[in-house]
Motif scaffolding. Structure first.
Motif, PDB file in Angstrom:
ATOM      1  N   LYS A 490       0.818  -1.217   0.000  1.00 37.86           N
ATOM      2  CA  LYS A 490       0.000   0.000   0.000  1.00 37.86           C
ATOM      3  C   LYS A 490       0.853   1.270   0.000  1.00 37.86           C
ATOM      4  O   LYS A 490       0.442   2.300  -0.538  1.00 37.86           O
ATOM      5  N   ALA A 491       2.032   1.190   0.589  1.00 37.40           N
ATOM      6  CA  ALA A 491       2.887   2.381   0.576  1.00 37.40           C
ATOM      7  C   ALA A 491       3.212   2.770  -0.864  1.00 37.40           C
ATOM      8  O   ALA A 491       3.119   3.939  -1.255  1.00 37.40           O
ATOM      9  N   GLU A 492       3.543   1.764  -1.651  1.00 34.01           N
ATOM     10  CA  GLU A 492       3.876   2.014  -3.056  1.00 34.01           C
ATOM     11  C   GLU A 492       2.642   2.506  -3.823  1.00 34.01           C
ATOM     12  O   GLU A 492       2.724   3.422  -4.650  1.00 34.01           O
ATOM     13  N   LEU A 493       1.509   1.886  -3.526  1.00 36.75           N
ATOM     14  CA  LEU A 493       0.264   2.272  -4.208  1.00 36.75           C
ATOM     15  C   LEU A 493      -0.097   3.721  -3.894  1.00 36.75           C
ATOM     16  O   LEU A 493      -0.440   4.510  -4.781  1.00 36.75           O
ATOM     17  N   THR A 560       4.881  18.957  11.698  1.00 33.50           N
ATOM     18  CA  THR A 560       5.860  17.941  12.074  1.00 33.50           C
ATOM     19  C   THR A 560       5.348  16.576  11.627  1.00 33.50           C
ATOM     20  O   THR A 560       4.147  16.388  11.412  1.00 33.50           O
ATOM     21  N   ALA A 561       6.291  15.645  11.481  1.00 30.32           N
ATOM     22  CA  ALA A 561       5.907  14.337  10.956  1.00 30.32           C
ATOM     23  C   ALA A 561       4.964  13.592  11.893  1.00 30.32           C
ATOM     24  O   ALA A 561       4.229  12.709  11.452  1.00 30.32           O
ATOM     25  N   ASP A 562       4.943  13.950  13.172  1.00 24.97           N
ATOM     26  CA  ASP A 562       4.000  13.227  14.039  1.00 24.97           C
ATOM     27  C   ASP A 562       2.546  13.612  13.733  1.00 24.97           C
ATOM     28  O   ASP A 562       1.616  12.995  14.256  1.00 24.97           O
ATOM     29  N   TYR A 594       6.570   3.939   3.433  1.00 28.37           N
ATOM     30  CA  TYR A 594       6.194   5.100   2.622  1.00 28.37           C
ATOM     31  C   TYR A 594       7.283   6.176   2.683  1.00 28.37           C
ATOM     32  O   TYR A 594       7.716   6.705   1.661  1.00 28.37           O
ATOM     33  N   TYR A 595       7.754   6.486   3.879  1.00 25.69           N
ATOM     34  CA  TYR A 595       8.824   7.488   4.026  1.00 25.69           C
ATOM     35  C   TYR A 595      10.057   7.071   3.215  1.00 25.69           C
ATOM     36  O   TYR A 595      10.689   7.892   2.546  1.00 25.69           O
ATOM     37  N   ALA A 596      10.395   5.780   3.302  1.00 29.27           N
ATOM     38  CA  ALA A 596      11.582   5.298   2.585  1.00 29.27           C
ATOM     39  C   ALA A 596      11.387   5.445   1.074  1.00 29.27           C
ATOM     40  O   ALA A 596      12.283   5.904   0.359  1.00 29.27           O
ATOM     41  N   GLY A 604      10.386  11.377   8.613  1.00 26.39           N
ATOM     42  CA  GLY A 604       9.548  12.124   7.681  1.00 26.39           C
ATOM     43  C   GLY A 604      10.120  13.409   7.121  1.00 26.39           C
ATOM     44  O   GLY A 604       9.388  14.207   6.529  1.00 26.39           O
ATOM     45  N   GLN A 605      11.432  13.612   7.287  1.00 28.77           N
ATOM     46  CA  GLN A 605      12.052  14.826   6.726  1.00 28.77           C
ATOM     47  C   GLN A 605      12.533  14.545   5.301  1.00 28.77           C
ATOM     48  O   GLN A 605      13.050  13.453   5.029  1.00 28.77           O
ATOM     49  N   ILE A 606      12.392  15.536   4.445  1.00 29.32           N
ATOM     50  CA  ILE A 606      12.906  15.382   3.083  1.00 29.32           C
ATOM     51  C   ILE A 606      14.439  15.418   3.151  1.00 29.32           C
ATOM     52  O   ILE A 606      15.011  16.358   3.711  1.00 29.32           O
TER      53      ILE A 606
END
Ligand code: SF4
Lengths: 616, 83
Positions: A490-493, A560-562, A594-596, A604-606
């Motif tokens: 699902k992350a990829e989707l 923030t990512a949280d 998903y983050y990866a 979650g930081q770019i």
């Protein structure tokens, strides 16, 4: 090249209207509309600014295919910083005004500052001027539209404007165009009101030229239209039943958020569904649905035109609501219906009319009413707070009353205009707010459709179905069927849907084409129209760049990512019935992957590498 | 065994007269398949895009598998989408 290469910049503080050249280097990286306007916003606006202060800007923007002969090529977006979420807002609308703006010769209109008095912008091709809106302030969308048509004596004038809800500070007010199409979400109308800008009225007669390869464009457009016509969804399903055909499907799979998302199935779904809109009423033998309708250049025509039963309590003695008007889309029907427990089709159709009439996002409104109903049931709100209104779930009369109050910003309607998060905080029960990043959920329970949980949690404008509509795959089998209860893959989707949608939203086309079109159908149309190379890969790269730019704006705004999460109810309280019975949303199983995939850090930081890859 | 068939959107026309809005019930021999149920009501198999058994999607091979049991609800849609 499809772009007009011209921007209209309106300084509301000084009252000046100035033409300037479109930044073509940015257009090559961000295409148009959502992407390009977000680039302008990101460059020109401090993300930490007060969304309702003069430092925020409001951008009305078209895509390169807006106003062309491409099917659905009538889209435009309103991009700004949202007062609801404090993040980037990009609300997309159809109708006709986007094409009109393009025909007048403008890719984009940027509003900055704040007018000392209420004004509206009048544009006729190259001429643009701010005029007094003293006679329009305090009027509804429908009244404003009519008055502007009378003033300018031009039936072909296209109008986008705000209603009374925006003027009164409702935090999810919409910008409504062509009477019942709306840039609906995230409070873009509230920002417009904060600038004392009531309306934009446009007449364009120049046509849209500058297509790079006219013959190639006509061929690509013709091929695309054939695909839409031959496809069962875009050729038959959407014109006949509209988006509302989903009501029974989503209820059937047990992913229908009901009564403030406490339940996942609604026993009244069949009474407010797309099929029910076709059934003759007992009173006059007419169905709710009069006809379907299309936006500019659209060969799908999913829009609904409906009536309310004249004998229904909501419109008794109100002949102004007896005619045809914009009918229910699935999202509105869900929020006004199952989320509040109301199964009265006439009542929710009337409330939908009111939302159009005064520019209210029906998703956020319905979801906020649902939260208020739960607060009432819990005793956190009493009739002393509501001015005597009984907020029990399932009450159509309450829904109707609250819509009328919110439209005008009166009584308890002021509280409803705060949105679910601020309302629940005000009454001491923040956990009852069904929101992500302060924006209310749309119509898919992420316990029954796992990928949508990730899509909501990571959406750049808070809870939203249109940033990554994995329902298409998880439920509807488009382009391939995946298991809605699985988290694997699902992350990829989600990422694939998010990137592709960002590109489509930047083109001027409607995302509903993607039920039939893949990027293989869209890229050739863009490529033939626009200078440069617009291959499938380039489109997806642009989509991913836009996604990262939006994320970057949000992080700079203080997100923030949280905040990439869901309400506890959806993570801890299992679904009580249906195929998802016993399931919560397993966000923690999807988010790290998903983050990866995004090239972001584990928190979650770019990363600098990802920034470099997209030139951020 | 007794099963319930629900037809939606443009497939509603295949419901027998007197059906309750979307649904009808019928007796089927044990071990029947979803496709056999559709055949009973003349629903063209190629129009049955979404086939849910008690809310769970049946993939193409499962529609020919003898997995129906007493009390099952089979709900069927043509290709549909929304948003
Ligand atoms: S598919 Fe529907 S929303 Fe999209 S452009 Fe056509 S009528 Fe408008």
């Amino acid at each position: 090249m499809a772009w007009t290469r011209k921007i209209l910049r309106i300084d509301l503080t000084s009252g000046t209207c100035t033409a300037e050249a479109l930044n073509m280097a940015w257009a090559a990286d961000y295409l148009g509309q959502r992407g390009l306007a977000t680039k302008y916003l990101s460059e020109e606006v401090d993300p930490t600014c007060d969304a309702l202060g003069p430092d925020n800007k409001l951008i009305m923007t078209t895509g390169p295919l807006t106003g062309t002969m491409a099917s659905t090529g009538g889209r435009y977006s309103v991009v700004t910083k949202s007062p609801l979420t404090g993040l980037v807002a990009c609300s997309n609308s159809g109708g006709f005004i986007g094409a009109e703006m393009k025909n007048a010769g403008w890719d984009m209109i940027i509003f900055e500052g704040k007018s000392p008095e209420p004004v509206y912008l009048y544009v006729e091709n190259d001429t643009a001027e701010l005029r007094s809106a003293a006679g329009l302030w305090g009027k509804s969308v429908w009244e404003t539209d009519e008055l502007l048509h009378k003033t300018h004596q031009d039936p072909l004038l296209r109008v986008a404007c705000i209603g009374r809800s925006a003027e009164q500070g409702c935090l999810y007010a919409a910008v409504v165009n062509d009477l019942h199409r709306a840039a609906g979400r995230s409070g873009v109308g509230t920002v417009m009101a904060s600038k004392n800008l009531k309306a934009v009225a446009i007449r364009g007669t120049k046509g849209v030229g500058n297509v790079k390869d006219p013959k190639g464009f006509m061929d690509a457009v013709r091929a695309g239209k054939q695909v839409l016509a031959d496809n069962a969804v875009t050729g038959q399903g959407l014109p006949t039943y509209g988006t509302q055909v989903l009501m029974n499907v989503i209820n059937g799979i047990g992913a229908m958020p009901t009564r403030n998302m406490r339940e996942v199935q609604f026993d009244g779904a069949h009474k407010i569904s797309g099929e029910a809109m076709h059934e003759p009423r007992k009173s006059d033998g007419k169905p709710n649905l009069t006809t379907n309708a299309g936006c500019f250049g659209c060969t799908i025509a999913c829009g609904r035109i409906s009536t309310v039963d004249r004998g229904h309590f909501s419109v008794e003695n109100k002949p102004e609501y007896w005619g045809n008007s914009g009918g229910l889309e699935y999202e509105a029907a869900w929020a006004l219906g199952s989320d509040t427990g109301v199964d009265d089709l006439d009542a929710i159709t009337y409330v939908n009319f009111v939302c159009n009439e005064d520019g209210i996002d029906p998703i956020s409104f319905g979801a906020t009413v649902a939260a208020a109903m739960e607060l009432f049931e819990e005793g956190a709100i009493t009739t002393a707070d509501t001015g005597g209104i009984d907020l029990s779930f399932n009450r159509a009369d309450t829904l109707v009353k609250l819509a009328e109050l919110t439209a005008k910003g009166e009584g308890f309607g002021k509280d409803i205009g705060l949105g679910s998060k601020r309302l629940c905080e005000k009454y001491g029960r923040p956990e009852l707010s069904m929101t992500v990043k302060s924006q209310e959920f749309p119509a898919y329970d992420p316990r029954g459709i796992q990928g949508m949980g990730l899509a909501y949690a990571t959406s750049n404008r808070g809870a939203c179905h249109l940033r990554g509509y994995t329902v298409a795959s998880e439920v509807l089998g488009i382009p391939v069927k995946t298991d809605p209860l699985a988290t694997e893959g699902k992350a990829e989707l989600v990422k694939a849907f998010q990137d592709a949608t960002a590109a489509v939203d930047s083109s001027g086309l409607c995302v509903f084409t993607t039920f039939a079109w893949s990027m293989e159908n869209i890229a050739p149309q863009v490529d033939a129209a626009c200078e440069g190379d617009w291959s499938v890969d380039k489109m997806l790269e642009v989509g991913e760049r836009i996604w990262n730019l939006e994320r970057d704006f949000n992080m700079r705004a203080g997100m923030t990512a949280d905040q990439d999460t869901l309400p506890k109810r959806l993570l801890k309280d299992a679904a009580n019935v249906g195929p998802a019975k016993g399931r919560v949303n397993d966000l923690d199983k999807m988010l790290p992957e998903y983050y990866a995939l995004r090239g972001w850090t584990a928190d979650g930081q770019i990363t600098p590498e990802t920034r470099a890859r997209f030139g951020l | 065994m007794r099963v319930r068939l629900e037809l939606y959107a443009s497939l509603m026309g295949y419901l027998p007269a007197g059906a309750n809005r979307h649904a009808t019930e019928c007796e089927l021999p044990d071990g029947s398949t979803a496709h056999e149920l559709l055949d009973r009501f003349g629903v063209p198999r190629d129009k049955a895009h979404l086939v849910l058994r008690n809310g769970v999607f049946l993939h193409a091979p499962e529609r020919d598998a003898p997995l129906l049991v007493d009390g099952d609800v089979i709900a069927v849609w043509p290709p549909v989408a929304g948003g």
